[in-house]
Design an enzyme around this catalytic site. Sequence first.
Site, mmCIF file in Angstrom:
data_model
loop_
_atom_site.group_PDB
_atom_site.id
_atom_site.type_symbol
_atom_site.label_atom_id
_atom_site.label_comp_id
_atom_site.label_asym_id
_atom_site.label_seq_id
_atom_site.Cartn_x
_atom_site.Cartn_y
_atom_site.Cartn_z
ATOM 1 N N ARG A 153 0.753 -1.107 0.001
ATOM 2 C CA ARG A 153 -0.058 -0.052 0.133
ATOM 3 C C ARG A 153 0.863 1.191 0.021
ATOM 4 O O ARG A 153 0.328 2.512 -0.214
ATOM 5 C CB ARG A 153 -0.813 -0.024 1.147
ATOM 6 C CG ARG A 153 -2.233 -0.884 1.071
ATOM 7 C CD ARG A 153 -2.877 -1.053 2.270
ATOM 8 N NE ARG A 153 -2.163 -1.931 3.144
ATOM 9 C CZ ARG A 153 -2.741 -2.239 4.286
ATOM 10 N NH1 ARG A 153 -3.772 -1.614 4.757
ATOM 11 N NH2 ARG A 153 -1.907 -3.140 4.986
ATOM 12 N N GLY A 160 2.345 -15.650 6.530
ATOM 13 C CA GLY A 160 1.606 -15.440 7.642
ATOM 14 C C GLY A 160 2.656 -15.056 8.968
ATOM 15 O O GLY A 160 3.783 -15.559 8.797
ATOM 16 N N GLY A 191 6.955 -4.603 12.381
ATOM 17 C CA GLY A 191 8.086 -3.593 11.969
ATOM 18 C C GLY A 191 7.777 -2.235 11.590
ATOM 19 O O GLY A 191 8.270 -1.276 11.377
ATOM 20 N N TYR A 193 30.762 34.914 -1.744
ATOM 21 C CA TYR A 193 30.774 33.479 -1.746
ATOM 22 C C TYR A 193 32.167 33.315 -1.025
ATOM 23 O O TYR A 193 33.265 33.747 -1.638
ATOM 24 C CB TYR A 193 30.804 33.130 -3.450
ATOM 25 C CG TYR A 193 31.218 31.608 -3.348
ATOM 26 C CD1 TYR A 193 30.681 30.781 -2.503
ATOM 27 C CD2 TYR A 193 32.147 31.325 -3.979
ATOM 28 C CE1 TYR A 193 30.627 29.364 -2.426
ATOM 29 C CE2 TYR A 193 32.484 29.687 -3.884
ATOM 30 C CZ TYR A 193 31.955 28.899 -3.205
ATOM 31 O OH TYR A 193 32.347 27.462 -3.014
ATOM 32 N N ASN A 220 37.500 29.834 -6.314
ATOM 33 C CA ASN A 220 37.909 28.530 -5.698
ATOM 34 C C ASN A 220 38.040 27.391 -6.528
ATOM 35 O O ASN A 220 38.828 26.322 -6.294
ATOM 36 C CB ASN A 220 37.314 27.837 -4.537
ATOM 37 C CG ASN A 220 35.897 27.669 -4.719
ATOM 38 O OD1 ASN A 220 35.470 28.126 -5.507
ATOM 39 N ND2 ASN A 220 35.212 26.749 -3.981
ATOM 40 N N SER A 246 34.937 45.965 -1.249
ATOM 41 C CA SER A 246 33.885 45.045 -2.244
ATOM 42 C C SER A 246 34.432 44.793 -3.445
ATOM 43 O O SER A 246 35.189 45.336 -3.901
ATOM 44 C CB SER A 246 32.735 46.380 -2.031
ATOM 45 O OG SER A 246 32.296 46.713 -0.849
HETATM 46 C C1 UD1 Z 1 -1.500 -8.006 12.687
HETATM 47 C C2 UD1 Z 1 -2.141 -9.188 13.902
HETATM 48 C C3 UD1 Z 1 -3.382 -8.333 14.498
HETATM 49 C C4 UD1 Z 1 -2.876 -7.131 14.992
HETATM 50 C C5 UD1 Z 1 -2.169 -6.248 14.306
HETATM 51 C C6 UD1 Z 1 -1.765 -5.281 14.826
HETATM 52 C C7 UD1 Z 1 -1.896 -11.419 12.931
HETATM 53 C C8 UD1 Z 1 -2.517 -12.563 12.277
HETATM 54 N N1 UD1 Z 1 -2.690 -10.448 13.124
HETATM 55 O O1 UD1 Z 1 -2.343 -7.841 11.767
HETATM 56 O O2 UD1 Z 1 -4.129 -9.283 15.371
HETATM 57 O O3 UD1 Z 1 -4.385 -6.501 15.578
HETATM 58 O O4 UD1 Z 1 -1.209 -6.980 13.561
HETATM 59 O O5 UD1 Z 1 -0.925 -4.418 13.969
HETATM 60 O O6 UD1 Z 1 -0.749 -11.508 13.202
HETATM 61 N N2 UD1 Z 1 4.726 -9.920 8.523
HETATM 62 C C9 UD1 Z 1 5.638 -10.930 8.127
HETATM 63 N N3 UD1 Z 1 5.360 -12.069 7.337
HETATM 64 C C10 UD1 Z 1 4.044 -12.531 7.115
HETATM 65 C C11 UD1 Z 1 3.138 -11.479 7.162
HETATM 66 C C12 UD1 Z 1 3.542 -10.380 8.297
HETATM 67 O O7 UD1 Z 1 6.920 -10.769 8.416
HETATM 68 O O8 UD1 Z 1 4.134 -13.477 6.477
HETATM 69 C C13 UD1 Z 1 4.888 -8.902 9.219
HETATM 70 C C14 UD1 Z 1 4.496 -7.516 8.664
HETATM 71 O O9 UD1 Z 1 5.388 -7.134 7.729
HETATM 72 C C15 UD1 Z 1 4.250 -6.810 9.652
HETATM 73 C C16 UD1 Z 1 3.565 -7.756 10.880
HETATM 74 O O10 UD1 Z 1 4.321 -8.867 10.503
HETATM 75 O O11 UD1 Z 1 5.304 -6.017 10.313
HETATM 76 C C17 UD1 Z 1 2.080 -7.707 10.984
HETATM 77 O O12 UD1 Z 1 1.825 -8.160 9.505
HETATM 78 P P1 UD1 Z 1 0.423 -7.378 8.784
HETATM 79 O O13 UD1 Z 1 0.070 -7.976 7.643
HETATM 80 O O14 UD1 Z 1 0.443 -5.954 8.964
HETATM 81 O O15 UD1 Z 1 -0.799 -7.742 9.983
HETATM 82 P P2 UD1 Z 1 -1.977 -7.071 10.350
HETATM 83 O O16 UD1 Z 1 -3.044 -7.566 9.449
HETATM 84 O O17 UD1 Z 1 -1.718 -5.839 10.809
#
Ligand code: UD1
Length: 459
Positions: free
Chosen positions: A16, A78, A102, A366, A386, A405
């Site tokens: 996004r 996930g 992050g 300058y 310079n 000047s």
């Molecule tokens: C997640 C939580 C949700 C919480 C929210 C808070 C889960 C399933 N859900 O949802 O309960 O309220 O954060 O902000 O965890 N990431 C990975 N690898 C992946 C998927 C995600 O490293 O395969 C990292 C993303 O970069 C991100 C963080 O995990 O920094 C959270 O992932 P994101 O997809 O933003 O989860 P949310 O839908 O916000």
Amino acid sequence: MQEIKWLILAAGEGKRMKSATPKVFHKVGGIPIFFRILNTAKKLNIKAGAVFGKNIEKAKKYVKDVQINIFEQTERLGTAHAVMCAKEFYADENGYTLITPGDIPLIEKNDIENFIKFTFKRDADATILAFRTNNPKGYGRVFEIDGEFFNIIEEKDANEEEKQNNLVNSGIYIFKNSLLLEYLKEVSNNNAQNEYYLTDLPYILKHKGYSIAVFKTSEEENFYGVNDRKQLSKADSIAIKRNIGKHMDNGITIYQPETVRIEDDVEIGKDTIIYPGVIIEARSKIGKNCIIKSGSIIIGSKIGANTSILEYSHIEGAEVSSNCSIGPFARLRPGTVTEEKVKIGNFVETKKAVLREGVKSSHLTYLGDCEIGENSNIGAGTITCNYDGEKKHKTIIGKNCFIGSDTQLVAPVKIGNFSYIGAGSTITSDVPECCLALSRVKQRTIKDWPKKKGKKCNN
Ligand code: UD1
Ligand code: CA
């Protein structure tokens, strides 16, 4: 205290943001989101690791100078799967792991410190940081029964009634390493997104008889997540507002603060006054009792006490000492160093220029690659030439000199102490101490020249 490490999940694609830069390296308050989180870890003396995904090669470039363990999640399956990709990070069975997203730039040291304390005090096997919000949309909802953790349901898996719950998951947890090692593999992807949700792990653990505690905080803003550019700028505005608030609390006057931008890690001394429209960035340090007038931009510079920076001055990579006056409309470029009581006036540009105590350069000048001795006066329109088209050369002006000047000083060139340069001179060779050097063409005045040309000389 038990050993705890901090794992940052950053393998999301950040689609996004529509950016070539990985999401977590976009800046908030002048500092990349990822480094804001790392700084918090550093303040708490916690060792950090991070999981990156498709963005890993770019991410590695950003973090090449920091001590951090990096793990790769090749497929975005996930949050639970992301944690599994970092197994070596929590291989110590006796330790704990703090897991955070992050993309939360506004996290404060206290939030994490209190959360860790809570976990250890409760002697919990796992803890979840949750908060109440008027706008729970998008968050996982945290359910409790009789004050005990029950489960977390993701927005996409929740029914209408469950969506009414406004206690939400911040995405921040602490787990015992032994439990991550043993039970993460039991998380399934049987849900609306076909993802392995880390949010399912507390539920699994609870059913195995482990103790799960929910830490609730009211500091909702601190967990604000950045997913798109609008959220990025909102987070940035919050960070800047916090900085400005902190400076005002420390005794700095800031007029119309909503127009002022002060980035993170800027230091400002007491009783300094900042006018509307000022920008201060990149760890600048401003002394006490300074005045910074409207439109001035100070980047990575040091300004000594009692110094005035007048309107619309641009100062970058410079060190200005105390009791100086700079501007209006001055441009101090990197390598500019002034000692005390220096005056740099309007439309003066300096670069790699050392101006000793009391030097004045008030207008239209300058000064590049030069050193100017104490109390010398540089007349309007002076230029240090310079650059010969290939190389840069230095101009050295002694103390108590007077440069008339419209002088051009063709470097390399030296002017001795107490010497004078006549206005309009082009100086191409060194001038010893206590001399007057002039290089302009002698003036010719031709009487009645206009008349001879048939021009009018009276009314
Ligand atoms: C997640 C939580 C949700 C919480 C929210 C808070 C889960 C399933 N859900 O949802 O309960 O309220 O954060 O902000 O965890 N990431 C990975 N690898 C992946 C998927 C995600 O490293 O395969 C990292 C993303 O970069 C991100 C963080 O995990 O920094 C959270 O992932 P994101 O997809 O933003 O989860 P949310 O839908 O916000
Ligand atoms: Ca998120």
